[in-house]
Design a protein around this motif. Structure first.
Motif, short mmCIF file in Angstrom:
data_model
loop_
_atom_site.label_atom_id
_atom_site.label_comp_id
_atom_site.label_asym_id
_atom_site.label_seq_id
_atom_site.Cartn_x
_atom_site.Cartn_y
_atom_site.Cartn_z
N VAL A 176 18.49 -25.52 36.25
CA VAL A 176 18.16 -24.34 37.09
C VAL A 176 16.97 -24.65 38.00
CG1 VAL A 176 19.02 -22.69 35.35
CG2 VAL A 176 16.57 -23.13 35.47
N ALA A 177 16.04 -25.46 37.50
CA ALA A 177 14.86 -25.78 38.31
C ALA A 177 15.27 -26.65 39.49
CB ALA A 177 13.81 -26.48 37.45
N SER A 178 16.13 -27.63 39.20
CA SER A 178 16.61 -28.49 40.27
C SER A 178 17.39 -27.67 41.30
CB SER A 178 17.49 -29.59 39.65
OG SER A 178 18.15 -30.32 40.65
N PHE A 179 18.19 -26.74 40.80
CA PHE A 179 19.00 -25.90 41.71
C PHE A 179 18.08 -25.10 42.64
CE2 PHE A 179 21.68 -22.35 42.93
CZ PHE A 179 22.89 -22.98 43.18
N LEU A 180 17.00 -24.58 42.09
CA LEU A 180 16.09 -23.76 42.92
C LEU A 180 15.42 -24.62 44.00
CD1 LEU A 180 14.77 -20.85 43.13
CD2 LEU A 180 12.80 -21.87 42.00
N VAL A 181 14.86 -25.77 43.56
CA VAL A 181 14.06 -26.53 44.53
C VAL A 181 14.92 -27.39 45.46
CG1 VAL A 181 11.96 -26.54 43.13
CG2 VAL A 181 13.55 -28.43 42.91
N LYS A 182 16.10 -27.78 45.00
CA LYS A 182 16.90 -28.69 45.83
C LYS A 182 18.09 -27.98 46.50
CE LYS A 182 15.09 -32.55 43.24
NZ LYS A 182 15.28 -33.67 42.33
N HIS A 183 18.88 -27.24 45.74
CA HIS A 183 20.01 -26.55 46.37
C HIS A 183 19.53 -25.40 47.26
CE1 HIS A 183 22.34 -28.71 43.38
NE2 HIS A 183 23.45 -28.36 44.01
N LEU A 184 18.51 -24.66 46.79
CA LEU A 184 18.08 -23.50 47.57
C LEU A 184 16.82 -23.78 48.39
CD1 LEU A 184 18.67 -20.60 44.99
CD2 LEU A 184 20.26 -21.57 46.65
N LEU A 185 16.24 -24.95 48.21
CA LEU A 185 15.02 -25.35 48.93
C LEU A 185 13.91 -24.30 48.80
CD1 LEU A 185 16.48 -27.03 52.14
CD2 LEU A 185 15.53 -28.15 50.14
N VAL A 186 13.66 -23.93 47.56
CA VAL A 186 12.59 -22.97 47.29
C VAL A 186 11.41 -23.73 46.68
CG1 VAL A 186 11.92 -20.97 45.87
CG2 VAL A 186 14.17 -21.03 46.99
N ASP A 187 10.24 -23.40 47.13
CA ASP A 187 9.00 -24.02 46.66
C ASP A 187 8.95 -23.99 45.12
OD1 ASP A 187 6.31 -24.55 46.01
OD2 ASP A 187 5.60 -23.68 47.90
N TRP A 188 8.67 -25.13 44.50
CA TRP A 188 8.67 -25.22 43.04
C TRP A 188 7.70 -24.23 42.39
CZ3 TRP A 188 4.12 -27.02 40.57
CH2 TRP A 188 3.15 -27.60 41.42
N ARG A 189 6.66 -23.82 43.14
CA ARG A 189 5.68 -22.90 42.55
C ARG A 189 6.26 -21.50 42.35
NH1 ARG A 189 1.80 -26.25 46.30
NH2 ARG A 189 3.72 -26.08 47.47
N VAL A 190 7.32 -21.17 43.11
CA VAL A 190 8.00 -19.88 42.90
C VAL A 190 8.66 -19.90 41.52
CG1 VAL A 190 9.89 -18.40 43.70
CG2 VAL A 190 8.38 -19.52 45.37
N GLY A 191 9.30 -21.03 41.21
CA GLY A 191 9.95 -21.18 39.90
C GLY A 191 8.92 -21.23 38.79
N LEU A 192 7.84 -21.95 39.03
CA LEU A 192 6.77 -22.07 38.03
C LEU A 192 6.23 -20.68 37.66
CD1 LEU A 192 4.29 -24.58 37.29
CD2 LEU A 192 3.14 -22.79 38.54
N ASP A 193 6.01 -19.84 38.70
CA ASP A 193 5.49 -18.49 38.44
C ASP A 193 6.51 -17.65 37.68
OD1 ASP A 193 3.20 -19.09 39.75
OD2 ASP A 193 3.66 -17.97 41.57
#
Ligand SMILES: Cc1cc2nc3c(=O)[nH]c(=O)nc-3n(C[C@H](O)[C@H](O)[C@H](O)COP(=O)(O)OP(=O)(O)OC[C@H]3O[C@@H](n4cnc5c(N)ncnc54)[C@H](O)[C@@H]3O)c2cc1C
Length: 465
Positions: free
Chosen positions: A334-351
């Motif tokens: 899911v983390a890879s999907f957020l940062v790579k497929h959706l190009l969302v800043d990893w800190r959004v996922g971290l939070d």
């Protein structure tokens, strides 16, 4: 001597070095300083353990105080009010907390109050496992090999006798919101529960850990992270129990080693964040801070809600929402999907993980995200983009995990379950699924998302070369 033992992320009696020494040295009172506002699952989980440790200490006639706000002010106020001679606590390895500890020590020692800091929740102190050149390890495997050679810190016993000060305990009153109570159907707080969980894991799952640990549908990992995160159990107790587990033989030894290796990732994270104090907010490889993110809010919401149209990603996000936990393999997907497929800043996922995980741990979370992003020193390279479909086929081959958390797909099987968007519409309908109504169309196309991510990566690579 009148001693205050300050509890933090070490909410237990067993292997609590500060408590053990205080119980030997004098009469004690224990205290905990809570956050002013509780917001996350982990905040409430922590408070549930504060209530548990208070009860355990009260059973030993040791009083327990609950404070709020500034650590320096609260501890000083307690010391003045209760005529305390010494304050003992186990150390943190997070720099902001170390600074607070230093301020506390200065303020107390100025008044002639003794302080003692003990080893924190690690197998080996950060900075004690170094390369031949005296440097921190950047890569996990050599760190693990070096740590394996080192005599590790032994756990300390629970004190057999306590002498408590005659002070009235504070009430631990806090209102648990309904959403948090729901998580307690899956995890029960308490030090004794943590020990039981360890024993259950040893008896029922350790013997198949190396294979089982990648299968989210099975209960083959220890789930001890939820207890480690509040210090209801220490990593040293876990290490010792695993090594001493009496079933022997080469097969069990291999499984034990696989588990210990994983446990040592935790120490690696602690060491990395100790060395790179900004790793919670900045990419360890600084070129990643120049990444051109999309940060599409609607897509972020769909990711959080488990509505991406990729069954394994959705199952993971819903497991997190429903239980406060997510399996490690699925965290990576899911983390890879957020940062790579959706190009969302990893800190959004971290939070988001910080807010929703019961087992939130600042070091492991930061290093987990940096690992997935490829921005950590020992990280999965950026161009390794998890394919959420093949990951599901490989690690959830019967689809049991997906079916558990994405019930609308429960009637599907085989390829239709892993790739509902490629299945025949009539076939899906036969099993009660209409895409776009019962289950979403995929949020992005895997192949084009992969290409887009790689070209964004190329941009930062070129800019920094
Ligand atoms: C993006 C991301 C975020 C993460 N955030 C957290 C977090 O906030 N808190 C947290 O405890 N872990 C985090 N992890 C690491 C890992 O997912 C969990 O520690 C693990 O899933 C916990 O389940 P378990 O106790 O059943 O693990 P087991 O497989 O039983 O392992 C035993 C213990 O070893 C340690 N461990 C295992 N895997 C890792 C790992 N990859 N990194 C560091 N320590 C590990 C944990 O302390 C764990 O409890 C994160 C991983 C990723 C990819």
């Amino acid at each position: 001597m009148r001693i205050l033992v300050l509890f933090r992320r070490d909410l237990r009696l067993l292997d609590h070095p500060a408590l053990a020494e205080a119980a030997r040295d004098g009469e004690i009172v224990c205290g905990y300083i809570k956050k002013e506002s509780l917001t996350s699952a982990h905040d409430y989980w922590t408070m549930a353990h504060v209530a548990d440790i208070k009860q355990a200490l009260n059973r030993e006639d040791v009083p327990f105080l609950l404070g709020e706000g500034s650590v320096v002010e609260q501890v000083n106020a307690w010391c003045d009010r209760y005529d305390i001679d010494a304050v003992y606590f186990n150390r943190s390895y997070l720099h902001d907390e170390i600074e607070r500890e230093d301020d506390l020590i200065d303020s107390l020692e100025n008044k002639g109050i003794k302080t003692k800091r003990f080893v924190g929740d690690v197998l080996a102190k950060p900075g004690s496992v170094l390369t031949g050149k005296g440097e921190y390890y950047k890569v996990f495997t050599p760190f693990y090999k070096a740590l394996r050679q080192k005599p590790l810190i032994e756990p300390v016993k629970k004190p057999t006798t306590f002498s408590g000060l005659s002070i009235e305990s504070d009430d631990i009153a806090f209102k648990e919101p309904a959403w948090f109570k729901k998580l307690l159907n899956h995890y029960t707080p308490g030090e004794h529960v943590a020990i039981e969980q360890l024993n259950t894991f040893l008896e029922q799952a350790l013997s198949r850990y190396s294979e089982g640990r990648d299968r989210p549908a099975r209960k083959d990992t220890s789930h001890l992270s939820v207890y480690l995160s509040v210090g209801a159990i220490s990593p040293r107790v876990i290490y010792q129990a695993v090594m001493a587990y009496d079933e022997v033989g080469p097969r069990v030894d291999k499984e034990k080693e696989a588990f210990i290796r994983q446990l040592m990732w935790r120490d690696f994270s602690y060491q990395q964040l100790y060395q790179h104090k900004e790793a919670e907010t900045k990419a360890m490889r600084e070129e990643f801070d120049r990444f051109n993110w999309e940060n599409n809010q609607a897509e972020i919401e769909r990711w959080k809600k488990g509505q991406t149209g990729y069954p394994l990603v959705d199952a993971g996000m819903r497991e997190l929402y429903e239980t406060g936990y997510m399996h490690n393999r699925v965290r990576m997907v899911v983390a890879s999907f957020l940062v790579k497929h959706l190009l969302v800043d990893w800190r959004v996922g971290l939070d988001y993980f910080e807010h929703t995980l019961l087992d939130h741990d600042r070091q492991n979370n930061a290093l987990g995200w940096q690992w997935v992003m490829g921005s950590g020193f020992d990280a999965s390279p950026y161009f390794r983009i998890f394919n959420p479909i093949t990951q599901a086929e490989k690690f959830d081959p019967d689809g049991d995990y997906i079916k558990r958390f994405v019930p609308e797909l429960r009637q599907l099987s085989g390829q239709a379950l892993f790739r509902p968007f490629e299945a025949d519409e009539a076939e899906l309908k036969r099993f009660g699924v209409v895409l776009g109504e019962d289950y979403p169309h995929p949020i992005v196309d895997h192949k084009s998302a992969r290409e887009r991510a790689l070209s964004r990566y190329q941009e930062i690579k070129e800019a920094s070369s």
